[in-house]
Write a protein that holds these residues in place. Structure first.
Motif, PDB file in Angstrom:
ATOM      1  N   ARG A 166       0.823  -1.213   0.000  1.00  0.00           N
ATOM      2  CA  ARG A 166       0.000   0.000   0.000  1.00  0.00           C
ATOM      3  C   ARG A 166       0.855   1.260   0.000  1.00  0.00           C
ATOM      4  O   ARG A 166       0.325   2.364  -0.131  1.00  0.00           O
ATOM      5  N   SER A 167       2.150   1.120   0.139  1.00  0.00           N
ATOM      6  CA  SER A 167       3.041   2.270   0.173  1.00  0.00           C
ATOM      7  C   SER A 167       2.973   3.036  -1.139  1.00  0.00           C
ATOM      8  O   SER A 167       2.818   2.456  -2.215  1.00  0.00           O
ATOM      9  N   ALA A 168       3.118   4.370  -1.049  1.00  0.00           N
ATOM     10  CA  ALA A 168       3.324   5.187  -2.245  1.00  0.00           C
ATOM     11  C   ALA A 168       4.742   4.939  -2.747  1.00  0.00           C
ATOM     12  O   ALA A 168       5.668   4.754  -1.949  1.00  0.00           O
ATOM     13  N   LEU A 169       4.910   4.918  -4.065  1.00  0.00           N
ATOM     14  CA  LEU A 169       6.211   4.625  -4.662  1.00  0.00           C
ATOM     15  C   LEU A 169       6.692   5.796  -5.505  1.00  0.00           C
ATOM     16  O   LEU A 169       5.906   6.393  -6.250  1.00  0.00           O
ATOM     17  N   VAL A 170       7.984   6.099  -5.397  1.00  0.00           N
ATOM     18  CA  VAL A 170       8.655   6.984  -6.350  1.00  0.00           C
ATOM     19  C   VAL A 170       9.861   6.205  -6.865  1.00  0.00           C
ATOM     20  O   VAL A 170      10.742   5.827  -6.088  1.00  0.00           O
ATOM     21  N   LEU A 171       9.885   5.934  -8.166  1.00  0.00           N
ATOM     22  CA  LEU A 171      10.870   5.032  -8.757  1.00  0.00           C
ATOM     23  C   LEU A 171      11.783   5.770  -9.725  1.00  0.00           C
ATOM     24  O   LEU A 171      11.316   6.562 -10.557  1.00  0.00           O
ATOM     25  N   ILE A 172      13.068   5.494  -9.631  1.00  0.00           N
ATOM     26  CA  ILE A 172      14.026   5.846 -10.686  1.00  0.00           C
ATOM     27  C   ILE A 172      14.564   4.535 -11.226  1.00  0.00           C
ATOM     28  O   ILE A 172      15.058   3.700 -10.463  1.00  0.00           O
ATOM     29  N   SER A 173      14.455   4.322 -12.523  1.00  0.00           N
ATOM     30  CA  SER A 173      14.935   3.065 -13.099  1.00  0.00           C
ATOM     31  C   SER A 173      15.178   3.243 -14.597  1.00  0.00           C
ATOM     32  O   SER A 173      14.518   4.058 -15.251  1.00  0.00           O
ATOM     33  N   HIS A 174      16.132   2.477 -15.119  1.00  0.00           N
ATOM     34  CA  HIS A 174      16.341   2.451 -16.572  1.00  0.00           C
ATOM     35  C   HIS A 174      15.602   1.264 -17.201  1.00  0.00           C
ATOM     36  O   HIS A 174      15.654   1.087 -18.410  1.00  0.00           O
ATOM     37  N   ASP A 175      14.926   0.458 -16.377  1.00  0.00           N
ATOM     38  CA  ASP A 175      14.231  -0.741 -16.849  1.00  0.00           C
ATOM     39  C   ASP A 175      12.820  -0.354 -17.288  1.00  0.00           C
ATOM     40  O   ASP A 175      11.928  -0.144 -16.469  1.00  0.00           O
TER      41      ASP A 175
END
Length: 614
Positions: A166-175
């Motif tokens: 249920r957590s909010a996510l902030v993602l940095i990814s090259h995938d």
């Protein structure tokens, strides 16, 4: 609208006298799924550290709800002072968090928790760091390149774990595939400023191209206007007269705006130096086997690689991908069987570990070999400074020791070295590590235009789909099977995801003889039906009905939330119609709670259905 858990407004930061962030913004609400994208060096990781409270911004405001919890996954975790992996994970738990979850996550990730952090490999360190931020189940998760150094089974496990939180996510990814599967909002950091798209990453690239095209048209109009004003300045009324000073100031303003628009980083220039044409047969492996002790890495593999093939090699960490590449390229002799290499082969290699890079050697000497100012590319001598610019290195970096370069810069350097060598066989071991999305696009285009043969080891599913013509998959116990097409085609032909199939192989290996056919047979056996599982109940009518109707209810609740979210996104609504704002906020909270309840109920029923085979 429910107030955001985390809000960054007008963030400004200057590093080394150069503005890195100018008016950057980020808003994270409960349950948000945000991907933060931008080129290497644009400040994504810095902005995430400001969001985590690890860096103080020069200007702007950072607000976080007082009762909200936040966890940040760095690219390079610091294990100093921790005797075991479990101690590092448990230190991240809060007083009310479940300590059992720390050990359970480590077990899920293939670790015992007793590992010494000082001896962990890159992949193991990343899994321990993931367990630390996932164990508390915080309100906000900030993840910087979470898939780096992970194999495909772990990436797919991580996707499933994050989808269930249920957590909010902030993602940095090259995938790309990872971002497409998890994000619902995209924040683009470009030249110090952020632009927001209320869609997941799947819609980002078309939107970005449209924005850049519109910007290019505006720049063209500005260039024409500047040219006209400069013509007036040279041949018109003298600019020293008082009444013309305003027009001259406007011209200087336009020039400044043009410089700012043109400050966007250039693109990497990827061109492979192709050698002479190889023979039609590039590699022929006949019943090769390789084992270390009683562990089979490759067992009885026969394979033919022809000129122009693009072979992707896929498997979990420790499956033996690098060993297999060494066998196929003649760098390692098999225990049995033969490998025959074709005529006129010229091989260029990019290794995953970057082990061929001496951290003390300068960037210039790494490209030229030392003692020269020139690089030979496609038969032509090119000055090293010009070649460095093709890979976005500035002239001032020529004498920079490699050890001081970032991960992305080291990745570009490895590409620059590999592509300058004449070749008709490219061997690429995890070439996508630390590269930004734009560079990945250009690398993919270059590989598609390459006339030679490619052996590609990668965990990037999207990249495999775009580049490979066939995939060689590790099936366990030394077995490798080739599938036509890309990664998605391989999954369709196998009928199982990577992690599921490997778990099945492990179970089969325990039940059967080592390296025998029983393990292979067990992989494809159908699961027992519900009637064959003694002592297990069936789903009730009410449970079956709920399973059938809940998905529709969940979609309806999501639609209601989206409509309310759009209404609450109106920044002037509160001042214009405070009563309407209050009602919409209350309705949003109720819809969010109902959606969470419905999703949880569906998940529990789905797990029950799978357990009893109903």
């Amino acid at each position: 609208m429910a107030p955001p858990l985390l809000l960054l407004q007008n963030i400004m930061l200057t590093l080394g006298g150069k503005p890195l962030l100018e008016s950057a913004e980020l808003s994270v609400s409960a349950g948000a799924r945000v991907c933060l994208v931008g080129r290497n060096g644009s400040g994504k990781s810095t902005l995430l550290k400001i969001a985590a409270g690890l860096i103080e911004q020069d200007g702007g405001t950072r607000f976080m709800q007082p009762d909200a919890t936040i966890r940040y996954l760095p690219q390079e975790p610091d294990f100093t002072g921790f005797a075991t992996a479990l101690a590092y994970v448990e230190e991240g738990l809060g007083p009310l968090d479940d300590p059992y979850r720390a050990r359970a996550l480590l077990n899920d990730l293939g670790l015992t928790g007793e590992e010494d952090p000082r001896t962990l490999s890159g992949g193991e360190a990343r899994r321990v760091a993931l367990a630390r931020v996932l164990a508390p189940e915080p309100d906000i998760l900030l993840l910087d390149e979470p898939t780096n150094h992970l194999d495909l089974p772990t990436i797919e496990w991580l996707e499933g774990e994050l989808k269930g939180l249920r957590s909010a996510l902030v993602l940095i990814s090259h995938d790309r595939r990872f971002l497409q599967n998890l994000s619902r909002q995209t924040v683009w950091l470009d030249r110090g400023r952020t632009r927001s798209l209320n869609q997941g990453f799947a819609g980002f690239e078309a939107w970005r191209d449209q924005v850049l095209e519109e910007e290019e048209q505006q720049q063209h109009k500005m260039d024409r206007k500047i040219a006209a004003e400069e013509d007036w300045l040279r041949y018109g009324v003298t600019a020293r007269r008082k009444r013309n000073q305003r027009r001259l100031a406007a011209l200087n303003t336009m020039r400044s705006e043009r410089r700012q628009r043109q400050s966007r980083s250039g693109e990497v220039q990827l061109v492979a130096t192709e050698g002479k044409v190889s023979g039609k047969l590039v590699i022929e492996a006949d019943a090769i086997s390789k084992a270390y002790g009683d562990r089979d890495i490759v067992k009885n593999l026969s394979l033919r690689v022809l000129r122009g093939d693009r072979l992707g090699i896929v498997g979990g960490n420790g499956a033996g991908k690098t060993t297999l590449v060494k066998l196929l390229t003649g760098a390692l002799a098999p225990d049995s069987g033969t490998v025959r290499l074709g005529a006129s082969l010229q091989m260029a290699t990019l290794d995953q570990s970057r082990s061929s890079l001496d951290p003390q050697v300068s960037l210039k000497d790494a490209l030229t070999g030392g003692g020269s100012d020139f690089v030979e590319v496609n038969g032509e001598r090119k000055h090293v400074i010009g070649y460095m610019k093709d890979f976005l290195f500035g002239p001032e970096q020529a004498r920079t020791p490699i050890g001081q370069l970032s991960g992305g810069e080291r990745g570009r350097l490895m590409l620059a070295r590999a592509l300058s060598q004449p070749s008709n066989l490219l061997v690429l071991d995890e070439p996508t590590n630390d590269l930004d999305l734009e560079t990945l696009d250009l690398l993919q285009e270059m590989l598609n235009d390459y006339q030679g043969t490619i052996l590609l080891v990668s965990h990037d599913r999207d990249f495999l789909d775009r580049v490979t013509t066939s995939v060689l998959m590790a099936e366990g116990q030394g077995r490798w099977i080739e599938y036509a097409g890309g990664y998605t085609d391989m999954l369709a032909q196998r009928g199982f995801g990577v992690e599921q199939r490997q778990n099945a192989a492990k179970s089969a290996g325990k039940a059967g003889d080592k390296g025998g056919d029983k393990g292979v047979k067990a992989e494809t056996e159908r699961p027992a039906s519900a009637n064959e599982k003694a002592g297990k109940r069936r789903l009730s009518f009410k449970e079956k009905h709920a399973l059938e109707t809940l998905p529709k209810k969940i979609e309806e609740l999501r639609s209601v939330k989206d409509k309310l979210q759009k209404m609450l996104d109106d920044q002037d609504l509160y001042q214009r119609e405070p009563e309407k704002f209050a009602k919409a906020s209350e309705a949003f909270a109720k819809a969010d709670a109902a959606l969470s309840s419905a999703e949880e109920e569906w998940l529990e029923l789905e797990i029950l259905r799978e357990e009893i085979g109903g």
